[in-house]
Design a protein around this motif. Structure first.
Motif, PDB file in Angstrom:
ATOM      1  N   GLU A 114      53.264 -27.747 -30.409  1.00 35.35           N
ATOM      2  CA  GLU A 114      54.442 -28.927 -30.267  1.00 35.35           C
ATOM      3  C   GLU A 114      54.491 -28.872 -28.583  1.00 35.35           C
ATOM      4  O   GLU A 114      55.787 -30.210 -28.989  1.00 35.35           O
ATOM      5  CB  GLU A 114      55.343 -27.243 -29.988  1.00 35.35           C
ATOM      6  CG  GLU A 114      56.512 -26.773 -30.359  1.00 35.35           C
ATOM      7  CD  GLU A 114      56.529 -24.863 -30.081  1.00 35.35           C
ATOM      8  OE1 GLU A 114      57.292 -25.631 -29.099  1.00 35.35           O
ATOM      9  OE2 GLU A 114      56.891 -24.629 -30.549  1.00 35.35           O
ATOM     10  N   LEU A 115      54.298 -28.911 -27.476  1.00 40.15           N
ATOM     11  CA  LEU A 115      54.409 -29.634 -26.537  1.00 40.15           C
ATOM     12  C   LEU A 115      54.024 -30.855 -26.756  1.00 40.15           C
ATOM     13  O   LEU A 115      55.079 -32.374 -26.127  1.00 40.15           O
ATOM     14  CB  LEU A 115      53.729 -29.144 -25.529  1.00 40.15           C
ATOM     15  CG  LEU A 115      54.220 -27.895 -24.904  1.00 40.15           C
ATOM     16  CD1 LEU A 115      53.179 -27.349 -24.062  1.00 40.15           C
ATOM     17  CD2 LEU A 115      55.602 -28.254 -23.784  1.00 40.15           C
ATOM     18  N   PHE A 116      53.521 -31.770 -27.623  1.00 37.16           N
ATOM     19  CA  PHE A 116      53.272 -32.600 -27.710  1.00 37.16           C
ATOM     20  C   PHE A 116      54.176 -33.485 -28.839  1.00 37.16           C
ATOM     21  O   PHE A 116      54.752 -34.717 -27.941  1.00 37.16           O
ATOM     22  CB  PHE A 116      51.718 -33.296 -28.090  1.00 37.16           C
ATOM     23  CG  PHE A 116      51.740 -34.361 -28.175  1.00 37.16           C
ATOM     24  CD1 PHE A 116      50.657 -35.202 -27.167  1.00 37.16           C
ATOM     25  CD2 PHE A 116      51.636 -35.280 -30.314  1.00 37.16           C
ATOM     26  CE1 PHE A 116      50.595 -36.692 -27.613  1.00 37.16           C
ATOM     27  CE2 PHE A 116      50.729 -36.721 -29.818  1.00 37.16           C
ATOM     28  CZ  PHE A 116      50.407 -37.270 -28.620  1.00 37.16           C
ATOM     29  N   SER A 117      54.159 -32.960 -30.441  1.00 37.90           N
ATOM     30  CA  SER A 117      55.282 -33.648 -30.644  1.00 37.90           C
ATOM     31  C   SER A 117      56.306 -34.058 -30.574  1.00 37.90           C
ATOM     32  O   SER A 117      57.888 -34.313 -30.866  1.00 37.90           O
ATOM     33  CB  SER A 117      54.687 -33.207 -32.119  1.00 37.90           C
ATOM     34  OG  SER A 117      55.054 -31.502 -32.472  1.00 37.90           O
ATOM     35  N   HIS A 122      52.399 -33.674 -21.749  1.00 32.48           N
ATOM     36  CA  HIS A 122      50.957 -33.771 -21.532  1.00 32.48           C
ATOM     37  C   HIS A 122      50.587 -32.616 -21.415  1.00 32.48           C
ATOM     38  O   HIS A 122      50.664 -32.527 -19.929  1.00 32.48           O
ATOM     39  CB  HIS A 122      50.782 -35.281 -21.383  1.00 32.48           C
ATOM     40  CG  HIS A 122      48.776 -35.329 -21.463  1.00 32.48           C
ATOM     41  ND1 HIS A 122      48.477 -35.254 -21.914  1.00 32.48           N
ATOM     42  CD2 HIS A 122      49.010 -35.534 -20.059  1.00 32.48           C
ATOM     43  CE1 HIS A 122      47.561 -35.619 -21.849  1.00 32.48           C
ATOM     44  NE2 HIS A 122      47.194 -35.703 -20.533  1.00 32.48           N
ATOM     45  N   THR A 123      48.945 -32.135 -21.595  1.00 28.58           N
ATOM     46  CA  THR A 123      48.635 -31.239 -20.812  1.00 28.58           C
ATOM     47  C   THR A 123      47.570 -31.751 -20.956  1.00 28.58           C
ATOM     48  O   THR A 123      46.325 -32.375 -22.228  1.00 28.58           O
ATOM     49  CB  THR A 123      48.163 -29.586 -21.684  1.00 28.58           C
ATOM     50  OG1 THR A 123      48.264 -29.503 -23.519  1.00 28.58           O
ATOM     51  CG2 THR A 123      49.807 -29.621 -22.016  1.00 28.58           C
ATOM     52  N   ASN A 124      46.400 -31.932 -19.625  1.00 27.95           N
ATOM     53  CA  ASN A 124      45.400 -32.558 -19.692  1.00 27.95           C
ATOM     54  C   ASN A 124      43.897 -31.573 -19.688  1.00 27.95           C
ATOM     55  O   ASN A 124      42.795 -32.175 -19.306  1.00 27.95           O
ATOM     56  CB  ASN A 124      45.181 -32.821 -18.340  1.00 27.95           C
ATOM     57  CG  ASN A 124      45.015 -34.272 -18.109  1.00 27.95           C
ATOM     58  OD1 ASN A 124      44.178 -35.001 -19.210  1.00 27.95           O
ATOM     59  ND2 ASN A 124      43.619 -34.378 -17.046  1.00 27.95           N
ATOM     60  N   THR A 125      44.151 -30.294 -19.982  1.00 27.65           N
ATOM     61  CA  THR A 125      43.145 -28.687 -20.061  1.00 27.65           C
ATOM     62  C   THR A 125      43.406 -28.158 -21.098  1.00 27.65           C
ATOM     63  O   THR A 125      44.662 -28.570 -21.670  1.00 27.65           O
ATOM     64  CB  THR A 125      43.179 -28.553 -18.407  1.00 27.65           C
ATOM     65  OG1 THR A 125      44.723 -27.312 -18.375  1.00 27.65           O
ATOM     66  CG2 THR A 125      43.312 -28.846 -17.109  1.00 27.65           C
TER      67      THR A 125
END
Length: 506
Positions: A114-117, A122-125
């Motif tokens: 959900e965060l991405f779309s 962006h999360t990196n881990t």
């Protein structure tokens, strides 16, 4: 399970944070991290290892500022060996945010997508704490669009965070140029409390021992669903940000995880463990006649209060029969060597005179995989015990924990799908006595202070009774979270407190 702390002061806070993190070291030994704020600039240092190893004089000098937060990490999701996944986590917008988190999000997989779309973040881990930080950042951005940041906008953001995330979470976040935010999930599964020093410095921490051991006066626990915002002048603002919040703290905190000198949600951890010994006494008497027990010996450390009370009520000698080696280091793999698993015998040594020729009742706080129990029972026999009985101050651990304790999968739990007699045979003791689930809940609830202003609604006891308080856990969810459990490499030593070798390993 992790330990978190945050401080707002008028003087440098790096030493205060360091001291508080040492007092919370039992909550996580995998990694440690600290962030301080001076004017609008963050200063951060984090690394794998314990507090005393991560922070040297040069690191402390590089952490100026009168506001800050810290964490000791116990990995329950993601990659336990990634330096990047040590906390605090940081994002630069809005304002600049850093965050530490104790708990486990049960819908992190869906939130990441959900965060991405939708949120375009962006999360990196693989850490669910980074997911939580980005959800908070997005909601803060929405609540402050076109207006300055005040406590009302902070609380509006937290209100929306509660609506989006599921699971257990106690959170402390630092907002550059504005202040320190703390909030707790609507079920109060993981702990968080607040205290104040004589000079007006305010501290948030996982356990009261971090406050009292740092010279602070404990004021109160943060309520389930509540948010507390401490501005840079030390003014405390608070608001209930979740509808229908109930207090259901994790009962394993009282059984094993928390320090005995802490108080959580009005419950003395030490008194709770004494009460567990009292109710366990009734179970022991119905299984083994007291006159058939020569001595009661605790398995260090958390079981001592329960064992003491049990011995007192049964009129049996209480003795120390094991000495714990606190300085067992990591295992190094040298060329030509195979992987060497650390034995329980490296961590515990017996005082043979306390066992020889005696019928011994060993008391442990809980039994998870059972391998350690089996080896300890054999150590007692090797020391000359005639009979070895084993009592657990907690009921059988039959279900995985999904709220921030790195419990094994159900197939690795010695009690899953087995009767008590089958467990006894595997462990090799002459009698095995478990606490009753309802008796455990009543014993811990009985330790609630009469002066407590907060009503206790129940407990999260999911690893014992299989009831997941958040209502969103099914078999698929457990499988998905197990797939995201910390990856332990062969060449590394598993640092989690509940890490025990598999039953199938010699």
């Amino acid at each position: 399970m992790c330990g978190i702390v945050g401080v707002v002061s008028s003087t440098p806070v790096n030493q205060l944070l360091y001291d508080a993190m040492l007092l919370l070291q039992h909550r996580g030994q995998d990694a440690a991290g600290m962030v301080t704020l001076q004017e609008r600039k963050f200063f951060m240092h984090k690394a794998k290892g314990m507090v005393r190893d991560v922070f040297r004089t040069r690191n402390m000098r590089a952490l100026p500022g009168a506001v800050g937060l810290g964490q000791v990490r116990y990995p329950t999701a993601g990659n336990a060996y990634s330096e990047e996944e040590a906390q605090p986590f940081y994002v630069n917008a809005p304002f600049g945010l850093v965050l530490v988190h104790n708990g486990n999000l049960t819908n992190a997989h869906a939130l990441r997508a959900e965060l991405f779309s939708t949120d375009h973040r962006h999360t990196n881990t693989e850490s669910d704490s980074e997911v939580l930080l980005n959800v908070l950042a997005h909601e803060l951005e929405r609540s402050t669009r076109g207006v300055p940041l005040h406590s009302n906008e902070v609380f509006e953001a937290v209100r929306n965070v509660h609506k989006r995330i599921r699971g257990s979470y106690s959170v402390i976040s630092l907002i550059a140029g504005h202040g320190l935010l703390g909030f707790r999930d609507p079920y109060g599964i993981r702990p968080l409390c607040m205290g104040r020093s004589a000079d007006g410095t305010v501290m948030l921490a996982s356990e009261s021992v971090a406050l009292e051991g740092s010279g602070f006066v404990f004021e109160r626990d943060i309520n389930p669903g509540e948010a507390v915002f401490i501005d840079l002048q030390g003014q405390v603002h608070s608001m209930q940000c979740a509808e229908g919040a109930t207090l259901n703290p994790c009962i394993f905190e009282f059984v094993y995880l928390a320090r005995p000198d802490s108080s959580m949600d009005g419950i003395s951890v030490y008194q709770a463990r004494l009460n567990l010994g009292e109710t366990l006494a009734k179970r022991v008497v119905s299984t083994v006649p007291p006159n058939d027990i020569d001595v009661i010996i605790p398995i260090p450390e958390s079981s001592r209060p329960s064992a003491t009370q049990l011995a007192h009520l049964l009129g049996v000698q209480y003795r120390e029969g094991f000495v714990k080696n606190r300085y067992v280091g990591r295992t190094f793999i040298m060329p030509g060597q195979g992987v060497r698993k650390k034995s329980v015998r490296q961590k515990l040594n017996v005082i043979a005179s306390e066992f020889k020729g005696r019928n011994v009742l060993l008391v442990d706080d809980s039994i998870v995989r059972g391998t350690t129990s089996r080896e300890i029972v054999q150590m007692a026999r090797d020391a000359g015990a005639r009979k070895v009985y084993l009592a657990s101050a907690a009921p059988p651990v039959r279900f995985p924990n999904v709220y921030g304790i790195d419990m094994p999968t159900k197939d690795e739990l010695v009690a899953h799908g087995r009767t008590v007699e089958e467990i006894r045979e595997l462990i090799g003791c002459d009698a095995l006595i478990y606490q009753d689930v309802d008796a455990m809940k009543q014993a811990v609830a009985k330790a609630l202070s009469p002066s407590s202003k907060r009503k206790l609604d129940g407990f999260d006891a999911s690893c014992f009774d299989g009831v997941y308080i958040t209502g969103d856990i099914d078999t698929d969810a457990i499988v998905r979270m197990n797939n995201n459990r910390p990856r332990i490499e062969e060449t590394e030593e598993d640092s989690s407190r509940l890490a025990l070798p598999n039953m199938t390993e010699g």
